[in-house]
Motif scaffolding. Sequence first.
Motif, PDB file in Angstrom:
ATOM      1  N   ALA A 169      31.573  46.763  21.524  1.00 24.29           N
ATOM      2  CA  ALA A 169      32.969  46.420  21.814  1.00 24.29           C
ATOM      3  C   ALA A 169      33.502  47.276  22.960  1.00 24.29           C
ATOM      4  CB  ALA A 169      33.824  46.613  20.567  1.00 24.29           C
ATOM      5  N   PHE A 170      33.170  48.561  22.962  1.00 24.62           N
ATOM      6  CA  PHE A 170      33.647  49.491  23.991  1.00 24.62           C
ATOM      7  C   PHE A 170      33.146  49.084  25.376  1.00 24.62           C
ATOM      8  CE2 PHE A 170      33.093  53.266  26.626  1.00 24.62           C
ATOM      9  CZ  PHE A 170      34.324  53.897  26.509  1.00 24.62           C
ATOM     10  N   TRP A 171      31.839  48.916  25.510  1.00 27.32           N
ATOM     11  CA  TRP A 171      31.276  48.601  26.828  1.00 27.32           C
ATOM     12  C   TRP A 171      31.601  47.172  27.244  1.00 27.32           C
ATOM     13  CZ3 TRP A 171      30.529  52.483  29.646  1.00 27.32           C
ATOM     14  CH2 TRP A 171      30.006  53.672  29.140  1.00 27.32           C
ATOM     15  N   GLY A 172      31.660  46.267  26.276  1.00 30.39           N
ATOM     16  CA  GLY A 172      31.999  44.888  26.603  1.00 30.39           C
ATOM     17  C   GLY A 172      33.396  44.764  27.181  1.00 30.39           C
ATOM     18  N   THR A 173      34.374  45.367  26.533  1.00 30.75           N
ATOM     19  CA  THR A 173      35.750  45.289  27.028  1.00 30.75           C
ATOM     20  C   THR A 173      35.927  46.074  28.328  1.00 30.75           C
ATOM     21  OG1 THR A 173      36.365  47.141  25.569  1.00 30.75           O
ATOM     22  CG2 THR A 173      36.770  44.908  24.748  1.00 30.75           C
ATOM     23  N   THR A 174      35.174  47.154  28.486  1.00 30.78           N
ATOM     24  CA  THR A 174      35.247  47.930  29.736  1.00 30.78           C
ATOM     25  C   THR A 174      34.781  47.097  30.922  1.00 30.78           C
ATOM     26  OG1 THR A 174      34.891  50.028  28.558  1.00 30.78           O
ATOM     27  CG2 THR A 174      34.478  50.016  30.925  1.00 30.78           C
ATOM     28  N   VAL A 175      33.677  46.394  30.750  1.00 33.78           N
ATOM     29  CA  VAL A 175      33.173  45.515  31.811  1.00 33.78           C
ATOM     30  C   VAL A 175      34.188  44.428  32.124  1.00 33.78           C
ATOM     31  CG1 VAL A 175      31.416  43.782  32.362  1.00 33.78           C
ATOM     32  CG2 VAL A 175      30.742  45.954  31.332  1.00 33.78           C
ATOM     33  N   ILE A 176      34.753  43.825  31.081  1.00 35.51           N
ATOM     34  CA  ILE A 176      35.755  42.774  31.271  1.00 35.51           C
ATOM     35  C   ILE A 176      36.944  43.307  32.068  1.00 35.51           C
ATOM     36  CG2 ILE A 176      37.433  41.309  30.068  1.00 35.51           C
ATOM     37  CD1 ILE A 176      35.327  41.224  27.740  1.00 35.51           C
ATOM     38  N   LEU A 216      40.915  31.819  20.765  1.00 34.91           N
ATOM     39  CA  LEU A 216      42.356  31.809  20.988  1.00 34.91           C
ATOM     40  C   LEU A 216      42.913  33.217  21.088  1.00 34.91           C
ATOM     41  CD1 LEU A 216      43.543  28.929  18.628  1.00 34.91           C
ATOM     42  CD2 LEU A 216      43.633  28.949  21.120  1.00 34.91           C
ATOM     43  N   PHE A 217      42.518  34.083  20.144  1.00 31.81           N
ATOM     44  CA  PHE A 217      43.074  35.434  20.097  1.00 31.81           C
ATOM     45  C   PHE A 217      42.030  36.529  20.284  1.00 31.81           C
ATOM     46  CE2 PHE A 217      45.830  32.706  17.484  1.00 31.81           C
ATOM     47  CZ  PHE A 217      47.019  32.871  18.169  1.00 31.81           C
ATOM     48  N   GLY A 218      40.774  36.146  20.321  1.00 23.87           N
ATOM     49  CA  GLY A 218      39.716  37.106  20.602  1.00 23.87           C
ATOM     50  C   GLY A 218      39.293  37.919  19.396  1.00 23.87           C
ATOM     51  N   ASN A 219      38.069  38.438  19.480  1.00 27.34           N
ATOM     52  CA  ASN A 219      37.545  39.303  18.428  1.00 27.34           C
ATOM     53  C   ASN A 219      36.458  40.169  19.046  1.00 27.34           C
ATOM     54  OD1 ASN A 219      36.601  40.547  16.149  1.00 27.34           O
ATOM     55  ND2 ASN A 219      36.307  38.678  14.962  1.00 27.34           N
ATOM     56  N   ALA A 220      36.846  41.362  19.472  1.00 26.76           N
ATOM     57  CA  ALA A 220      35.912  42.242  20.181  1.00 26.76           C
ATOM     58  C   ALA A 220      34.751  42.685  19.310  1.00 26.76           C
ATOM     59  CB  ALA A 220      36.663  43.477  20.708  1.00 26.76           C
ATOM     60  N   ALA A 252      38.029  32.872  38.025  1.00 23.58           N
ATOM     61  CA  ALA A 252      37.824  32.130  36.772  1.00 23.58           C
ATOM     62  C   ALA A 252      36.716  32.771  35.946  1.00 23.58           C
ATOM     63  CB  ALA A 252      37.485  30.673  37.074  1.00 23.58           C
ATOM     64  N   VAL A 253      35.619  33.137  36.603  1.00 27.93           N
ATOM     65  CA  VAL A 253      34.514  33.792  35.896  1.00 27.93           C
ATOM     66  C   VAL A 253      34.978  35.127  35.321  1.00 27.93           C
ATOM     67  CG1 VAL A 253      32.263  34.886  36.197  1.00 27.93           C
ATOM     68  CG2 VAL A 253      32.701  32.649  37.214  1.00 27.93           C
ATOM     69  N   ALA A 254      35.730  35.895  36.127  1.00 25.15           N
ATOM     70  CA  ALA A 254      36.244  37.188  35.651  1.00 25.15           C
ATOM     71  C   ALA A 254      37.154  37.014  34.452  1.00 25.15           C
ATOM     72  CB  ALA A 254      37.001  37.894  36.784  1.00 25.15           C
ATOM     73  N   THR A 255      37.847  35.896  34.384  1.00 27.86           N
ATOM     74  CA  THR A 255      38.755  35.643  33.270  1.00 27.86           C
ATOM     75  C   THR A 255      38.021  35.168  32.033  1.00 27.86           C
ATOM     76  OG1 THR A 255      40.541  35.078  34.812  1.00 27.86           O
ATOM     77  CG2 THR A 255      40.797  34.342  32.540  1.00 27.86           C
ATOM     78  N   VAL A 256      37.104  34.226  32.203  1.00 29.93           N
ATOM     79  CA  VAL A 256      36.486  33.602  31.032  1.00 29.93           C
ATOM     80  C   VAL A 256      35.496  34.514  30.322  1.00 29.93           C
ATOM     81  CG1 VAL A 256      36.799  31.307  32.012  1.00 29.93           C
ATOM     82  CG2 VAL A 256      34.619  32.487  32.360  1.00 29.93           C
ATOM     83  N   ILE A 257      34.928  35.506  31.009  1.00 29.57           N
ATOM     84  CA  ILE A 257      33.991  36.380  30.297  1.00 29.57           C
ATOM     85  C   ILE A 257      34.696  37.211  29.231  1.00 29.57           C
ATOM     86  CG2 ILE A 257      32.367  36.533  32.218  1.00 29.57           C
ATOM     87  CD1 ILE A 257      33.456  39.318  32.833  1.00 29.57           C
ATOM     88  N   GLY A 258      36.029  37.301  29.325  1.00 34.32           N
ATOM     89  CA  GLY A 258      36.755  38.093  28.349  1.00 34.32           C
ATOM     90  C   GLY A 258      37.410  37.294  27.240  1.00 34.32           C
ATOM     91  N   ILE A 259      37.345  35.967  27.331  1.00 37.66           N
ATOM     92  CA  ILE A 259      38.079  35.153  26.362  1.00 37.66           C
ATOM     93  C   ILE A 259      37.560  35.349  24.948  1.00 37.66           C
ATOM     94  CG2 ILE A 259      38.476  32.758  25.647  1.00 37.66           C
ATOM     95  CD1 ILE A 259      38.848  32.040  28.554  1.00 37.66           C
ATOM     96  N   ARG A 260      36.243  35.454  24.791  1.00 41.41           N
ATOM     97  CA  ARG A 260      35.679  35.598  23.449  1.00 41.41           C
ATOM     98  C   ARG A 260      36.105  36.910  22.803  1.00 41.41           C
ATOM     99  NH1 ARG A 260      29.459  34.248  21.812  1.00 41.41           N
ATOM    100  NH2 ARG A 260      29.544  34.849  19.629  1.00 41.41           N
ATOM    101  N   ALA A 261      36.169  37.972  23.590  1.00 43.09           N
ATOM    102  CA  ALA A 261      36.508  39.287  23.033  1.00 43.09           C
ATOM    103  C   ALA A 261      38.011  39.518  22.971  1.00 43.09           C
ATOM    104  CB  ALA A 261      35.863  40.387  23.876  1.00 43.09           C
ATOM    105  N   ILE A 262      38.752  39.058  23.975  1.00 40.78           N
ATOM    106  CA  ILE A 262      40.178  39.352  24.082  1.00 40.78           C
ATOM    107  C   ILE A 262      41.037  38.165  23.671  1.00 40.78           C
ATOM    108  CG2 ILE A 262      41.982  40.208  25.625  1.00 40.78           C
ATOM    109  CD1 ILE A 262      39.632  42.141  25.106  1.00 40.78           C
ATOM    110  N   GLY A 263      40.549  36.971  23.921  1.00 33.43           N
ATOM    111  CA  GLY A 263      41.327  35.777  23.616  1.00 33.43           C
ATOM    112  C   GLY A 263      42.040  35.251  24.846  1.00 33.43           C
ATOM    113  N   LEU A 270      42.784  48.248  14.176  1.00 32.74           N
ATOM    114  CA  LEU A 270      43.863  47.511  14.819  1.00 32.74           C
ATOM    115  C   LEU A 270      43.238  46.449  15.722  1.00 32.74           C
ATOM    116  CD1 LEU A 270      46.068  50.551  15.913  1.00 32.74           C
ATOM    117  CD2 LEU A 270      46.576  48.968  14.055  1.00 32.74           C
ATOM    118  N   PRO A 271      43.934  45.344  15.991  1.00 30.66           N
ATOM    119  CA  PRO A 271      43.373  44.318  16.882  1.00 30.66           C
ATOM    120  C   PRO A 271      43.151  44.881  18.279  1.00 30.66           C
ATOM    121  CG  PRO A 271      45.691  43.876  16.403  1.00 30.66           C
ATOM    122  CD  PRO A 271      45.272  44.976  15.494  1.00 30.66           C
ATOM    123  N   THR A 272      41.934  44.764  18.771  1.00 28.29           N
ATOM    124  CA  THR A 272      41.555  45.417  20.021  1.00 28.29           C
ATOM    125  C   THR A 272      42.311  44.876  21.225  1.00 28.29           C
ATOM    126  OG1 THR A 272      39.343  45.831  19.143  1.00 28.29           O
ATOM    127  CG2 THR A 272      39.614  45.969  21.525  1.00 28.29           C
ATOM    128  N   GLY A 273      42.403  43.555  21.349  1.00 27.89           N
ATOM    129  CA  GLY A 273      43.064  42.959  22.506  1.00 27.89           C
ATOM    130  C   GLY A 273      44.488  43.447  22.696  1.00 27.89           C
TER     131      GLY A 273
END
Length: 293
Positions: A15-22, A136-140, A198-209, A259-262
Amino acid sequence: MTPVDFFSDHTFTMAFWGTTVIGMVAGALGAFAYLRRQSLISDVISHSALPGILLAFLTLTTLGLPGRGMWGLIIGAAATGTLAVLLTNAVARVPRIRTDTAMAVVLSSFFGLGMLIMQHIQNNPFPDKGGIQDHLFGNASTITRADLTASLVTGGLALAVMVLLWKEFALSTFDREHAAVLGLDNRVIDAAMYTAIAVATVIGIRAIGLVLMVAFVVTPPAAARQWTRTLPGMVALSGMLGGLGSAAGTYLSIAFGPLPTGPVIVVTLFLIFLISLVAAPERGLLHRRKVAV
């Protein structure tokens, strides 16, 4: 929770490295949207990505493949997100239709289509459909090593496009007439730029929503703009602030949660923006007060 405990846990580390990259990728590319005064284009992309994600899920499931495979969902989301941006710009060129109106119309239309497709999926026995609503709301906490790899590869490709077309992106952003005189096709450049965003945005949708991804594209550039006057400096600093805010927010959400990460990341990015707005040299509110006195 100590940092040692945090980084010894595989789920927390992913979760840490994934959201950092996003955060880094979205922040860096978001600088161009910010300078074009089209920061909310990321909102159009994220909401319009929903039907692409769901159509990709249906296609993969029909073919007997894992419906929630990261690569398939990214391709689907990027396709509809890019299509929505191009459609927005086409509608905005119609006389007496403002850009914000075009954004609102396209965003709501694509999102409505996505909600209809989601209802269809939920009402039918498709395999592997559990958790599809997390987009919709993400799940890191669902980020896997494969997801992190996909984010690194696709995010790296988006940044590579930015670097390779740096001169073209800069000219089209600051002086479109001069770019046209030099023989550059602004529409082609726009398509490449918005595809990268668009690519920069969509790579984070699964984790952040998709609801919160707009903050990753908008807030870091707004903060970076207070500290620097050059385009390279702004892009680099925006990426750094996006990564830093995402990393800090993820750690805080887990260490002091759960707490919810996003939402925690979004609040952290907002605090970085406030600090920049107040304390940045030359442009900060404190500096302006000193000059006024």
